[in-house]
Design a protein around this motif. Structure first.
Motif, short mmCIF file in Angstrom:
data_model
loop_
_atom_site.label_atom_id
_atom_site.label_comp_id
_atom_site.label_asym_id
_atom_site.label_seq_id
_atom_site.Cartn_x
_atom_site.Cartn_y
_atom_site.Cartn_z
N MET A 168 -47.82 16.73 33.60
CA MET A 168 -48.05 15.23 33.21
C MET A 168 -48.19 14.10 31.59
O MET A 168 -48.23 13.68 32.20
N ASN A 195 -55.07 8.76 40.18
CA ASN A 195 -53.92 8.37 40.56
C ASN A 195 -52.42 8.91 40.66
O ASN A 195 -51.52 8.37 40.94
N ARG A 196 -52.52 9.09 39.52
CA ARG A 196 -51.32 9.80 38.87
C ARG A 196 -50.78 10.90 38.88
O ARG A 196 -49.73 10.92 39.84
N ARG A 199 -49.90 9.90 43.30
CA ARG A 199 -48.32 9.43 43.53
C ARG A 199 -47.68 10.60 42.80
O ARG A 199 -46.74 9.75 43.68
N ASN A 200 -47.69 10.76 42.58
CA ASN A 200 -46.67 12.17 42.58
C ASN A 200 -47.19 13.58 43.33
O ASN A 200 -46.71 14.75 42.98
#
Length: 329
Positions: A304, A319-320, A323-324
């Motif tokens: 990612m 945060n990323r 979210r995943n």
């Protein structure tokens, strides 16, 4: 080069992380000949629950990997401020040069190759602008750090990095306490302890509005290192700041962050160290290690992010991942 290593081990997350640290140390630094001390806080008034490493597979693996589990007493901190373990745990080290690592660290290369001047203590520069947080109308960085150093007999002007502008945080001596070293654990302990207790119990008026939890250890560490004649890594020769925060060790803090941000050689070194069955059968009992070391979540997190173009703020990375569905701690 012979020196001893201290990490802290206790019931819960730190037990598992200590196993990973020891596994990477033994695999990636086979020529290092010092003693690996796992400091274990003793139960007592400052720990409402027994903090010791439980008997079982994790404790057995640590001793099989040559770690010495040594108890120490919390006189000043304990469960109210667990970060104080790295201060009080210094008392369980034998005489001689030492290096402390936060337990959530992996060793990625041969430590015996390093030329470290232990007579000039230093610590990690892998830090952000976390403390202090000056208010709009002051006191500012000069007044805060100046008052702290003065109260410990130091001089602010001797600690400044003049390549940074006045009142900018990087101008001032400030470390991450994820690793630090010195030539004598007793004198280092006394300096670190006394600086922390001064800040907590008898602070100068310039810091009375500053938040100290969890930053007390990082506020005290520059005072101790300056008092002992040390400074930033790489100043006056010696190892540079990149060595123990990239090429030879990596302070990951949470495994998703390691997979998202660490250089390729770190992941390669960790995977090699954790592949043997005797290591795997113990580490996989801890859910974050199971999911990231031995299941696909680590690979997914790594795919990612571009390590050459990471978000500037760690919170954006977290945060990323969240979210995943790739955040676990």
């Amino acid at each position: 080069m012979t020196f001893n290593i201290l990490i802290i081990g206790q019931k819960g997350r730190l037990t598992h992380e200590a196993c990973l640290f020891a596994a990477t140390l033994r695999h990636n630094s086979p020529d290092w000949s010092g003693r690996l001390i796992v400091g274990e806080p003793e139960p007592g008034d400052r720990w409402p629950e027994d903090p010791r490493i439980p008997e079982g597979d994790q404790r057995s693996l640590l001793t099989d990997l040559g770690a010495e589990i040594v108890p120490f007493r919390n006189w000043h901190f304990g469960s109210s401020y667990p970060n104080g373990n790295k201060i009080e745990g210094l008392t369980c080290l034998p005489d001689g040069p030492f290096m402390f690592f936060d337990t959530d660290t992996v060793i990625t290369a041969e430590l015996s190759d390093l030329a470290i001047d232990f007579s000039r203590p230093s610590a990690s520069m892998k830090r952000e602008n976390t403390w202090p947080s000056p208010e709009l109308y002051g006191p500012g960085f000069n007044e805060i750090w100046g008052a702290l150093h003065a109260k410990r007999g130091g001089h602010l002007t001797d600690t400044l990095d003049l390549s940074w502008p006045d009142e900018y945080w990087q101008r001032y001596l400030y470390f991450n306490a994820g690793w630090f070293f010195g030539d004598d654990p007793k004198t280092f302990h006394h300096a670190f302890r006394d600086a922390a207790l001064m800040i907590r119990d008898d602070p100068p008026e310039e810091i009375v509005t500053q938040v100290l939890d969890p930053w007390l250890d990082q506020a005290a560490l520059p005072l101790a290192i300056h008092e002992l004649g040390g400074g930033r890594p790489g100043d006056k020769g010696g190892i540079g700041p990149e060595v123990l925060d990239s090429s030879h060790s990596f302070h990951y803090r949470f495994l998703p962050l390691m997979y998202a941000t660490a250089p390729d050689h770190v992941i390669t070194a960790v995977q090699a160290a954790t592949a043997p069955n005797r290591i795997k059968k113990v580490l996989k009992n801890y859910e974050p290690f199971k999911r990231f070391l031995y299941q696909p979540k680590g690979t997914k997190a790594r795919e990612m992010f571009d390590r050459d173009a990471l978000p500037r703020k760690e919170q954006a990375i977290r945060n990323r991942l969240k979210r995943n569905g790739l955040w676990i701690r």
